[in-house]
Design a protein around this motif. Structure first.
Motif, PDB file in Angstrom:
ATOM      1  N   ALA A   1       0.831  -1.207   0.000  1.00 31.04           N
ATOM      2  CA  ALA A   1       0.000   0.000   0.000  1.00 31.04           C
ATOM      3  C   ALA A   1       0.864   1.255   0.000  1.00 31.04           C
ATOM      4  CB  ALA A   1      -0.937  -0.008   1.205  1.00 31.04           C
ATOM      5  N   GLN A   2       1.989   1.216   0.700  1.00 26.68           N
ATOM      6  CA  GLN A   2       2.892   2.376   0.735  1.00 26.68           C
ATOM      7  C   GLN A   2       3.418   2.678  -0.658  1.00 26.68           C
ATOM      8  OE1 GLN A   2       3.663   4.546   3.158  1.00 26.68           O
ATOM      9  NE2 GLN A   2       4.906   5.644   1.647  1.00 26.68           N
ATOM     10  N   ARG A   3       3.731   1.642  -1.437  1.00 28.06           N
ATOM     11  CA  ARG A   3       4.205   1.874  -2.804  1.00 28.06           C
ATOM     12  C   ARG A   3       3.106   2.508  -3.663  1.00 28.06           C
ATOM     13  NH1 ARG A   3       6.542  -3.218  -1.872  1.00 28.06           N
ATOM     14  NH2 ARG A   3       5.090  -4.303  -3.262  1.00 28.06           N
ATOM     15  N   LEU A   4       1.860   2.081  -3.441  1.00 24.47           N
ATOM     16  CA  LEU A   4       0.742   2.662  -4.183  1.00 24.47           C
ATOM     17  C   LEU A   4       0.532   4.124  -3.789  1.00 24.47           C
ATOM     18  CD1 LEU A   4      -1.870  -0.252  -4.087  1.00 24.47           C
ATOM     19  CD2 LEU A   4      -0.396   0.420  -5.993  1.00 24.47           C
ATOM     20  N   LEU A   5       0.695   4.425  -2.510  1.00 30.33           N
ATOM     21  CA  LEU A   5       0.579   5.813  -2.050  1.00 30.33           C
ATOM     22  C   LEU A   5       1.643   6.689  -2.709  1.00 30.33           C
ATOM     23  CD1 LEU A   5      -0.130   5.158   1.731  1.00 30.33           C
ATOM     24  CD2 LEU A   5      -1.661   6.371   0.165  1.00 30.33           C
ATOM     25  N   ALA A   6       2.858   6.159  -2.822  1.00 29.52           N
ATOM     26  CA  ALA A   6       3.936   6.903  -3.478  1.00 29.52           C
ATOM     27  C   ALA A   6       3.617   7.125  -4.954  1.00 29.52           C
ATOM     28  CB  ALA A   6       5.255   6.157  -3.322  1.00 29.52           C
ATOM     29  N   GLY A   7       3.042   6.104  -5.596  1.00 32.07           N
ATOM     30  CA  GLY A   7       2.647   6.233  -6.997  1.00 32.07           C
ATOM     31  C   GLY A   7       1.554   7.270  -7.177  1.00 32.07           C
ATOM     32  N   HIS A   8       0.646   7.338  -6.216  1.00 24.68           N
ATOM     33  CA  HIS A   8      -0.429   8.320  -6.282  1.00 24.68           C
ATOM     34  C   HIS A   8       0.122   9.743  -6.230  1.00 24.68           C
ATOM     35  CE1 HIS A   8      -3.594  10.930  -4.497  1.00 24.68           C
ATOM     36  NE2 HIS A   8      -4.384  10.251  -5.296  1.00 24.68           N
ATOM     37  N   VAL A   9       1.129   9.965  -5.401  1.00 22.77           N
ATOM     38  CA  VAL A   9       1.731  11.294  -5.298  1.00 22.77           C
ATOM     39  C   VAL A   9       2.376  11.689  -6.632  1.00 22.77           C
ATOM     40  CG1 VAL A   9       3.562  12.628  -4.182  1.00 22.77           C
ATOM     41  CG2 VAL A   9       2.087  11.137  -2.811  1.00 22.77           C
TER      42      VAL A   9
ATOM     43  N   LYS B   1       1.613  10.512  -9.719  1.00 20.91           N
ATOM     44  CA  LYS B   1       0.695  10.576 -10.859  1.00 20.91           C
ATOM     45  C   LYS B   1      -0.727  10.713 -10.335  1.00 20.91           C
ATOM     46  CE  LYS B   1       1.899   9.603 -14.723  1.00 20.91           C
ATOM     47  NZ  LYS B   1       2.375  10.396 -15.873  1.00 20.91           N
ATOM     48  N   PHE B   2      -1.138  11.967 -10.158  1.00 21.09           N
ATOM     49  CA  PHE B   2      -2.436  12.279  -9.588  1.00 21.09           C
ATOM     50  C   PHE B   2      -3.167  13.255 -10.510  1.00 21.09           C
ATOM     51  CE2 PHE B   2      -4.697  15.663  -7.311  1.00 21.09           C
ATOM     52  CZ  PHE B   2      -5.733  14.948  -6.738  1.00 21.09           C
ATOM     53  N   TYR B   3      -4.475  13.039 -10.710  1.00 24.04           N
ATOM     54  CA  TYR B   3      -5.246  13.903 -11.594  1.00 24.04           C
ATOM     55  C   TYR B   3      -6.443  14.506 -10.863  1.00 24.04           C
ATOM     56  CZ  TYR B   3      -2.718  11.631 -15.420  1.00 24.04           C
ATOM     57  OH  TYR B   3      -1.743  11.157 -16.259  1.00 24.04           O
TER      58      TYR B   3
ATOM     59  N   HIS C   1      -8.629   7.692 -16.211  1.00 26.38           N
ATOM     60  CA  HIS C   1      -9.237   6.557 -15.519  1.00 26.38           C
ATOM     61  C   HIS C   1      -8.329   5.340 -15.550  1.00 26.38           C
ATOM     62  CE1 HIS C   1     -12.603   3.527 -14.843  1.00 26.38           C
ATOM     63  NE2 HIS C   1     -12.670   4.326 -13.802  1.00 26.38           N
ATOM     64  N   VAL C   2      -7.735   5.054 -16.700  1.00 24.62           N
ATOM     65  CA  VAL C   2      -6.844   3.905 -16.831  1.00 24.62           C
ATOM     66  C   VAL C   2      -5.646   4.035 -15.901  1.00 24.62           C
ATOM     67  CG1 VAL C   2      -5.143   2.888 -18.400  1.00 24.62           C
ATOM     68  CG2 VAL C   2      -7.513   3.114 -19.125  1.00 24.62           C
ATOM     69  N   THR C   3      -5.056   5.232 -15.853  1.00 22.77           N
ATOM     70  CA  THR C   3      -3.868   5.450 -15.024  1.00 22.77           C
ATOM     71  C   THR C   3      -4.170   5.180 -13.549  1.00 22.77           C
ATOM     72  OG1 THR C   3      -3.007   7.093 -16.577  1.00 22.77           O
ATOM     73  CG2 THR C   3      -2.132   7.142 -14.327  1.00 22.77           C
TER      74      THR C   3
END
Length: 305
Positions: free
Chosen positions: A20-28, A30-32, A198-200
């Motif tokens: 989950a931490q890796r996903l949180l980092a990815g969200h930071v 690439k966020f729309y 949406h895909v991202t």
């Protein structure tokens, strides 16, 4: 290895929190925000379609061949409005289920933090879908009173492993179809942009659900496995039913909306598109032992395998 490496927060997390931490980092990274990341004021192209021709349910049929470009364009507009409406229903339901899961979770974990992050994404997606329906000057396909009761009742059945199976069925099939059509030059630019966003973001959601389900499967009882297999089998006809709403054919000016729906469901090309979209999900569920012989038979009958 240094003591700092041994005791770093990343190394002391549970595996699901580390993921989950890796996903949180990815969200930071690439966020729309669809309100500012989509040019809502740009005019629609008067010739381009609202969905790629290849994913319109009647593509390749005799009825499709008899249509002129404007009729095909209108059908693509109505099918887009239906897909977006179903997306709003589903993401509304998913958020309610995730909120319920948080009631019994630890609010300090990265798993809970990413759950909240995903819910925020889904709220923005619902707004994006609503704005897109309005932008293309369509009307949403909203459930009637009985359908609303059915959708709300699904919360009672989506528990345990079915939380994540339901998330994957709702997200992964259409996501795979979207990926095939993002770069179609005949697609309205505003639709292509919304699909790209949406895909991202759905890629992270799908990874989250797959990870959670894979970790949960070894712990489930034989009874829960049987129940999940039953729900997976039922999900196929439900998905096809929602994607081929007969009202969208009527709104597109096609006489005999129900007959058009039957034609769409029997359309070999449409079934092939669905099968490609569901291929990875079907393989994943099969690997987890969650799609039994009956489920496979039903999925094949509906074109999902």
């Amino acid at each position: 290895m240094s003591n700092d490496a041994i005791t770093s927060p990343e190394n002391t997390m549970l595996p699901r929190d580390s993921f989950a931490q890796r996903l949180l980092a990815g969200h930071v990274k690439k966020f729309y925000d669809p309100v500012v990341d989509i040019d809502w004021d740009a005019p629609l192209d008067p010739r381009k379609l609202f969905l790629p021709a290849e994913v319109v349910s009647l593509y390749g049929t005799l009825l499709w061949e008899s249509m002129d470009h404007e009729q095909r364009r209108e059908l693509s507009r109505q099918e887009l409005a239906n897909v977006l409406s179903v997306g709003i229903w589903f993401e509304n339901l998913l958020n309610r289920i995730l909120l319920r899961e948080l009631m019994s979770g630890d609010p300090t974990t990265r798993h809970s933090h990413y759950t909240l992050t995903e819910m925020g994404d889904e709220c923005r997606h619902m707004m994006m879908f609503g704005k897109l329906i309005d932008k293309v000057e369509a009307r949403p396909y909203w459930p009637n009173r009985y359908e609303r009761l059915t959708i709300s009742a699904l919360q009672l059945f989506l528990r345990g492993s079915m939380v994540w199976v339901g998330a994957l069925v709702g997200e992964e099939i259409f996501d795979a179809i979207q990926r095939q059509t993002l770069d179609d030059p005949e697609l309205q630019p505003v639709v292509a942009r919304a699909m790209r966003i949406h895909v991202t973001e759905e890629a992270r959601h799908i990874g989250f659900a797959r990870d959670a389900l894979a970790r949960k499967v070894p712990e489930i009882s034989g009874m829960e496995r049987a129940y999940t297999r039953l729900c997976v089998a039922i999900a196929a006809p439900l998905f096809v039913h929602l994607m081929t709403n007969w009202h969208m054919y009527t709104r597109a000016g096609i006489e005999g909306g129900r007959a058009a729906r039957r034609m769409a469901r029997a359309n070999p090309h449409a079934r092939r598109v669905l099968g490609i979209g569901a291929a990875n999900l079907g393989a994943f569920l099969d690997k987890q032992g969650l799609i039994g012989p009956i489920g496979k038979r039903i999925w094949r009958r509906r074109g999902l395998l």
